[in-house]
Scaffold this active site. Sequence first.
Site, PDB file in Angstrom:
ATOM      1  N   TYR A 295       2.875   9.638  -0.451  1.00 38.27           N
ATOM      2  CA  TYR A 295       4.032   9.410   0.279  1.00 38.27           C
ATOM      3  C   TYR A 295       5.978   9.701  -0.223  1.00 38.27           C
ATOM      4  O   TYR A 295       6.046   9.195  -0.808  1.00 38.27           O
ATOM      5  CB  TYR A 295       3.958   7.746   0.765  1.00 38.27           C
ATOM      6  CG  TYR A 295       2.666   7.331   1.146  1.00 38.27           C
ATOM      7  CD1 TYR A 295       2.145   8.436   1.771  1.00 38.27           C
ATOM      8  CD2 TYR A 295       3.029   5.608   1.468  1.00 38.27           C
ATOM      9  CE1 TYR A 295       0.063   8.049   2.332  1.00 38.27           C
ATOM     10  CE2 TYR A 295       1.283   5.253   2.133  1.00 38.27           C
ATOM     11  CZ  TYR A 295      -0.193   6.971   2.787  1.00 38.27           C
ATOM     12  OH  TYR A 295      -0.756   6.678   2.780  1.00 38.27           O
TER      13      TYR A 295
ATOM     14  N   ASP B  80       0.574  -1.366   0.009  1.00 40.25           N
ATOM     15  CA  ASP B  80       0.206  -0.406   0.090  1.00 40.25           C
ATOM     16  C   ASP B  80       0.733   1.622   0.503  1.00 40.25           C
ATOM     17  O   ASP B  80       1.926   1.568   0.516  1.00 40.25           O
ATOM     18  CB  ASP B  80      -0.881   0.270   1.196  1.00 40.25           C
ATOM     19  CG  ASP B  80      -1.657   1.596   1.191  1.00 40.25           C
ATOM     20  OD1 ASP B  80      -2.875   1.525   0.864  1.00 40.25           O
ATOM     21  OD2 ASP B  80      -1.133   2.284   1.626  1.00 40.25           O
TER      22      ASP B  80
ATOM     23  N   SER C 271      -3.021   1.955  10.200  1.00 39.36           N
ATOM     24  CA  SER C 271      -2.487   2.554  11.293  1.00 39.36           C
ATOM     25  C   SER C 271      -3.855   1.586  12.079  1.00 39.36           C
ATOM     26  O   SER C 271      -3.900   2.121  13.988  1.00 39.36           O
ATOM     27  CB  SER C 271      -3.038   4.118  11.920  1.00 39.36           C
ATOM     28  OG  SER C 271      -3.047   5.212  10.999  1.00 39.36           O
ATOM     29  N   PRO C 272      -3.115   0.332  12.070  1.00 43.73           N
ATOM     30  CA  PRO C 272      -3.452  -1.084  13.031  1.00 43.73           C
ATOM     31  C   PRO C 272      -3.320  -0.926  15.148  1.00 43.73           C
ATOM     32  O   PRO C 272      -3.767  -1.430  15.220  1.00 43.73           O
ATOM     33  CB  PRO C 272      -3.449  -2.128  12.365  1.00 43.73           C
ATOM     34  CG  PRO C 272      -2.332  -1.898  11.706  1.00 43.73           C
ATOM     35  CD  PRO C 272      -2.142  -0.833  10.900  1.00 43.73           C
TER      36      PRO C 272
ATOM     37  N   HIS D 277      -7.737   9.551  -2.206  1.00 43.96           N
ATOM     38  CA  HIS D 277      -6.135   9.971  -0.787  1.00 43.96           C
ATOM     39  C   HIS D 277      -7.590  10.100   0.305  1.00 43.96           C
ATOM     40  O   HIS D 277      -7.710  10.104   1.338  1.00 43.96           O
ATOM     41  CB  HIS D 277      -4.739   9.790  -0.633  1.00 43.96           C
ATOM     42  CG  HIS D 277      -4.565   9.872  -0.208  1.00 43.96           C
ATOM     43  ND1 HIS D 277      -3.207   9.613  -0.104  1.00 43.96           N
ATOM     44  CD2 HIS D 277      -4.524   9.138   1.201  1.00 43.96           C
ATOM     45  CE1 HIS D 277      -2.576   9.685   0.920  1.00 43.96           C
ATOM     46  NE2 HIS D 277      -3.513   8.854   1.497  1.00 43.96           N
TER      47      HIS D 277
END
Length: 270
Positions: free
Chosen positions: A57, A52, A198-199, A116
């Site tokens: 980025y 991903d 963001s787990p 996004h």
Amino acid sequence: MKYETLYDDTPIPVLGLGTWRMGGGMEADRSQDEKYTRAIRAAIEMGYTHIDTAEMYGGGHTEEVIGRVIKDIDREQLFITTKVWSSNLRYRSVLKAMESSLRHLGTDYVDLYLIHWPNPSIPLEDTFKALNELVASGKTRRVGVSHFDLKDLQRAQSLSATPIATNQVRYSLLSREPARNGVLKYCQDNNIILTAYSPLKEGVLSIRKLKELAQKYKASPAQIALSWLLSKPKVISIPMSTNIDHLKSNLDAVELELSADDIETLNRLI
Ligand SMILES: NC(=O)c1ccc[n+]([C@@H]2O[C@H](COP(=O)([O-])OP(=O)(O)OC[C@H]3O[C@@H](n4cnc5c(N)ncnc54)[C@H](OP(=O)(O)O)[C@@H]3O)[C@@H](O)[C@H]2O)c1
């Protein structure tokens, strides 16, 4: 690896590799390229196939770092997701952004192309006119969204010529918004993958109950946190790591099965 199924019956790995900050924040930082290249290569060698990323980025540099690693790999073995940034959602800008992502990644298609963030000042019709063309020309195999609430998600569905493959949102033991605002249930009911980003952040790993369960299952707190997410139908996750041991242990979390009671305890935790 275990897989969820996309709307077109293509399997998508339940665990992918996040790449935010590999190669810079919003601007390129080339000073640690070697470290990131090594991490991405190691991840692929140990079995990660879903990567991903996003044009934003590292100001495009993260895609370049990924491109360097994947140039020697059979493209069809990989599932690459990238995203068009919210200021690039006008028709021509979307087409241009895609060209730049493909050039950076060194590939002629991506598997999944996401908006996004929604941008209320640009008509979504304009964006989907371009996205529909990109699917038709094969530059992306599928489209999806990120940070879309239920209303925006339904609008995206109505404008997209092909089904929306995923909604990528923050979802973790400490960020339960998708379960509260109806997005999780809607995705599960409508064959849309919910990609949990963001787990492991925001102090998830310091939750006391996770440490207890980690001991019980001879696992790590990160593995328990990931396994809880992956126990939900239609949910996949994309943790980021540059640490080889963490990459391996996150991948092994896919095989960990928590008992129904322990899942329920974690559901009720917050
Ligand atoms: N759509 C969006 O707007 C959006 C927003 C944010 C993120 N994302 C995507 O989701 C991905 C993941 O989110 P994220 O990077 O924000 O957060 P994350 O994956 O929850 O957390 C990353 C952090 O966790 C650490 N970590 C990873 N595995 C670990 C383990 N097994 N044990 C202990 N620490 C561990 C990493 O450090 P080490 O390197 O030391 O392991 C890193 O500092 C991003 O990289 C990006 O691809 C998308």
